[in-house]
Design a protein around this motif. Structure first.
Motif, PDB file in Angstrom:
ATOM      1  N   ARG B  67      -2.462  -1.615   4.613  1.00  0.00           N
ATOM      2  CA  ARG B  67      -1.450  -2.462   4.178  1.00  0.00           C
ATOM      3  C   ARG B  67      -1.642  -3.911   3.995  1.00  0.00           C
ATOM      4  O   ARG B  67      -2.585  -4.302   4.656  1.00  0.00           O
ATOM      5  N   LEU B  68      -1.233  -4.533   3.084  1.00  0.00           N
ATOM      6  CA  LEU B  68      -1.490  -6.088   3.146  1.00  0.00           C
ATOM      7  C   LEU B  68      -1.072  -6.766   4.472  1.00  0.00           C
ATOM      8  O   LEU B  68      -1.853  -7.615   5.034  1.00  0.00           O
ATOM      9  N   SER B  69      -0.076  -6.178   4.986  1.00  0.00           N
ATOM     10  CA  SER B  69       0.418  -6.612   6.463  1.00  0.00           C
ATOM     11  C   SER B  69      -0.613  -6.567   7.577  1.00  0.00           C
ATOM     12  O   SER B  69      -0.472  -7.052   8.728  1.00  0.00           O
ATOM     13  N   PHE B  76      -7.064  -7.335   4.609  1.00  0.00           N
ATOM     14  CA  PHE B  76      -5.552  -6.883   4.007  1.00  0.00           C
ATOM     15  C   PHE B  76      -5.521  -5.590   3.508  1.00  0.00           C
ATOM     16  O   PHE B  76      -5.011  -5.079   2.514  1.00  0.00           O
ATOM     17  N   PHE B 254       1.075  -2.080  -6.739  1.00  0.00           N
ATOM     18  CA  PHE B 254       1.645  -2.215  -5.172  1.00  0.00           C
ATOM     19  C   PHE B 254       2.591  -1.164  -4.939  1.00  0.00           C
ATOM     20  O   PHE B 254       3.667  -0.758  -5.788  1.00  0.00           O
ATOM     21  N   HIS B 279       0.711  -1.388   0.060  1.00  0.00           N
ATOM     22  CA  HIS B 279      -0.497  -0.999  -0.227  1.00  0.00           C
ATOM     23  C   HIS B 279      -0.999  -1.215  -1.707  1.00  0.00           C
ATOM     24  O   HIS B 279      -0.133  -1.086  -2.591  1.00  0.00           O
TER      25      HIS B 279
END
Lengths: 189, 302
Positions: B67-69, B76, B254, B279
């Motif tokens: 995940r970018l988060s 990331f 994405f 993702h």
């Protein structure tokens, strides 16, 4: 007297035309073959169309071709899809047509069997673009009829606004070689 | 004299047009089948109505990063990837079969896909293309609770979809995909074995080789109540592009799902777009033409 002269002229002309019409024959096919071939160091691409229609009129030597673009068969299904979808845009421009005439038709003798070299000129319309073309070809005469026609020539894709994206430029030639092979029947027979 | 020549020339030209008309007249009306509704057999996570042509083998690499988060420490999400390697093969122009293995939960999968209807105009008119899809997934990772009695059948998942798509014009294509996912084993009695999901997908072509795709899988509420790896299950939303070069299609997108298998993205998506649980995903396809099916058919006809 002048009127009389003119009348005679007109009548003679009409008479000549009508004899011509009586003798005129049309040679046609619906299953002619057109193939094209593109060669680059990376890839050779070949496609065949076996459903080409063409008529040759013995009166004046007018000749036309009609080619359904979706009729081109490629070795690879994906190439065929790309050809129709991206390059020639078959949905918008379903057909390519050629209309023209055999320039040296007078020199073609129907009396002698054999092959005759001729020059065809006319206008080729493909992908919505028309271009004047002049190409050499061969006619085969048998029993007083044109039974076959053949020609090989090159087409520059850019002349027909067929754009090849940079990503596949190495795979597709800028010029393709076109082979036309018709076997004619006498129309009406 | 000039007028006469002019007359003859016009005569000549109309004569040619007449000849062309003559060709058109005798021509039987043909059926014009719509091609390339989507660029490849997937819209993004899910299947599209497209099947591989007869004799075409496709190799698919599907990648979903983390995940970018997850932040800079995980780059990331790039540090944490799942991968699916798969093969698909066109048995006929309408029947496609495939197998694959996903590193996520070590899932093996297989599918069969059959094109029932083809969108067409002309002699035969059909407004949509319809493809039936059945998939099966087998989880081969270690049992979560090895202490209890486990059955092989508990590892199995099935999905059945009816994909219906229409290419509206050369730019827009739209697909509806009602899907039933059957899970042999569910986490609790609160969870249904059968989950209905509605897939919606579309693409807009920007140029011959570039398209933007959007895909959404809506879970009909009430079937799933348990959390998956501690998180609530979400509807999967994916947005990305197709880039096509000759025999390859690259899809970059994405998504809030890490699924490359139907049951995964349809019923086990847990990322929340609003929280940045996104993702980055890739699908890379390469096709190999095993034999020239059209030529084979032509030779047979002779």
């Amino acid at each position: 007297m002048l009127i009389m002269k003119n009348l005679i002229l007109i009548l003679t002309t009409l008479a000549i035309f009508s004899t011509l019409t009586v003798d005129a024959q049309k040679f046609y096919t619906r299953d002619g073959q057109i193939s094209f071939f593109s060669s680059t160091p990376v890839e050779d691409i070949k496609a065949d169309n076996y459903q080409v229609s063409s008529v040759l009129n013995s009166e004046g030597g007018a000749i036309v071709f009609s080619v359904l673009m979706k009729g081109f068969e490629f070795e690879k299904a994906l190439m065929q899809e790309h050809f129709n979808e991206k390059y020639v845009e078959s949905d918008e421009y379903p057909k390519a047509t050629f209309k023209g005439a055999i320039a040296d038709w007078e020199n073609v003798s129907m009396e002698e069997d054999g092959e005759v070299e001729v020059t065809v000129n006319g206008s080729l319309n493909m992908h919505g673009v028309s271009n004047k073309v002049e190409q050499k070809g061969t006619l085969t005469i048998k029993d007083g009829a044109v039974v076959a026609a053949k020609s090989v020539f090159n087409i520059v894709l850019e002349d027909y606004e067929i754009k090849i994206p940079a990503l596949v430029r190495e795979n597709i030639g800028e010029e393709v070689e076109v082979t036309v092979e018709m076997e004619y029947k006498i129309y009406g027979n | 004299m000039i007028a006469l020549v002019g007359c003859l020339l016009t005569f000549q030209l109309t004569a040619q047009d007449d000849l062309l008309d003559m060709l058109d007249e005798g021509q039987e009306e043909t059926t014009d089948y719509t091609i390339a509704t989507f660029k490849t057999t997937r819209i993004l996570n899910g299947h599209s109505i497209e099947t591989n042509a007869e004799g075409v083998l496709m190799f698919v690499v599907g990648h979903r990063f983390g995940r970018l988060s997850s932040g800079i420490n995980e780059l990331f999400g790039l540090d944490n990837a799942t991968i699916r390697l798969g093969f698909e093969y066109g048995v006929t122009d309408n029947l496609d079969i495939g197998i694959g293995r996903n590193s996520f939960e070590k899932t093996l999968d297989g599918f069969a896909k059959y094109k029932l209807l083809r969108q067409s105009t002309g002699k035969r008119k059909m407004p949509v293309t319809m493809t039936a899809l059945a998939t099966m997934a087998l989880k081969t990772n270690k049992w979560a609770e090895p202490g209890r009695e486990n059955f092989f059948s508990s590892r199995l998942y099935y999905s059945y979809s009816l994909l219906v798509a229409r290419k509206f014009n050369k730019m827009f294509s739209f697909q509806l995909a009602p899907m039933l996912v059957h899970r042999n084993l569910v986490a609790s009695t609160e969870d249904a074995n059968d989950v209905f999901v509605l897939g919606i997908g579309g693409r807009a072509k920007l140029s011959g080789s570039l398209a933007v795709n959007l895909e959404y899988h809506f879970i009909v509420p009430g079937a799933i109540s348990s959390k998956v790896y501690g998180e609530d299950v979400q509807n999967a939303l994916s947005l990305g592009v197709d880039i096509e070069t000759g025999g390859h299609v690259f899809q970059v997108f994405f998504t809030n799902s890490r699924g490359t298998t139907d049951k995964l993205f349809a019923t086990e998506t847990t990322g929340d777009w609003l929280k940045g649980d996104i993702h980055i995903g890739f699908n890379i396809t390469r096709v190999f033409t095993m034999y020239d099916a059209q030529k084979k058919r032509r030779n047979k006809g002779k």
